[in-house]
Design an enzyme around this catalytic site. Structure first.
Site, PDB file in Angstrom:
ATOM      1  N   GLN A  53      15.539  64.218  29.019  1.00 45.60           N
ATOM      2  CA  GLN A  53      14.760  63.011  29.277  1.00 45.60           C
ATOM      3  C   GLN A  53      13.443  63.033  28.512  1.00 45.60           C
ATOM      4  OE1 GLN A  53      14.364  62.081  33.407  1.00 45.60           O
ATOM      5  NE2 GLN A  53      12.950  60.413  33.060  1.00 45.60           N
ATOM      6  N   GLU A  80      30.456  83.308  37.996  1.00 40.90           N
ATOM      7  CA  GLU A  80      30.179  84.251  39.099  1.00 40.90           C
ATOM      8  C   GLU A  80      29.981  83.567  40.448  1.00 40.90           C
ATOM      9  OE1 GLU A  80      27.236  87.185  38.410  1.00 40.90           O
ATOM     10  OE2 GLU A  80      28.061  87.763  36.477  1.00 40.90           O
ATOM     11  N   THR A  82      30.875  79.684  42.580  1.00 43.09           N
ATOM     12  CA  THR A  82      30.407  78.305  42.568  1.00 43.09           C
ATOM     13  C   THR A  82      29.229  78.144  43.517  1.00 43.09           C
ATOM     14  OG1 THR A  82      31.881  77.638  44.352  1.00 43.09           O
ATOM     15  CG2 THR A  82      32.750  77.492  42.109  1.00 43.09           C
ATOM     16  N   GLN A  84      29.057  76.264  46.055  1.00 47.80           N
ATOM     17  CA  GLN A  84      29.520  76.237  47.446  1.00 47.80           C
ATOM     18  C   GLN A  84      29.705  77.650  47.995  1.00 47.80           C
ATOM     19  OE1 GLN A  84      31.008  74.479  44.958  1.00 47.80           O
ATOM     20  NE2 GLN A  84      30.318  72.418  45.467  1.00 47.80           N
TER      21      GLN A  84
END
Length: 99
Positions: A53, A80, A82, A84
């Site tokens: 940006q 390595e 996610t 979650q």
């Protein structure tokens, strides 16, 4: 925007350093290692997005390194574990402190 980028970088670094300090002291470092990994990945992606940006239309031009940083930052969310999985680890470690 640059101040936000600096704050995210420094906070991710502090979490990693805390994990390293715990490891050096012989303490379990899973909690802060996961926080550092997760927040580092989030910070890398957000900082790369903000950098694109800042560069405006040139942010997507292959002549500028920002374009590659944007693509490279995404791998931190996948490599390595996610996001979650890191959140599950953090939650498990946090709850175990109080049970």
């Amino acid at each position: 925007m640059l101040a936000d980028m600096a704050m995210r970088y420094e906070l991710a670094k502090l979490a990693v350093w805390r994990s390293c300090a715990d490891y050096d002291e012989g303490r379990r470092n899973t909690y802060y290692a996961s926080i550092g990994k997760l927040y580092g990945a989030i910070a890398a992606n957000k900082n790369a997005s903000d950098a694109v940006q800042v560069f405006g239309g040139n942010g997507f031009n292959k002549d500028y390194p920002v374009e590659k940083l944007m693509r490279d930052a995404k791998i931190f969310q996948i490599y390595e574990g996610t996001d979650q999985i890191q959140k599950l680890i953090i939650g498990r470690e946090h709850i175990s402190k109080y049970l």
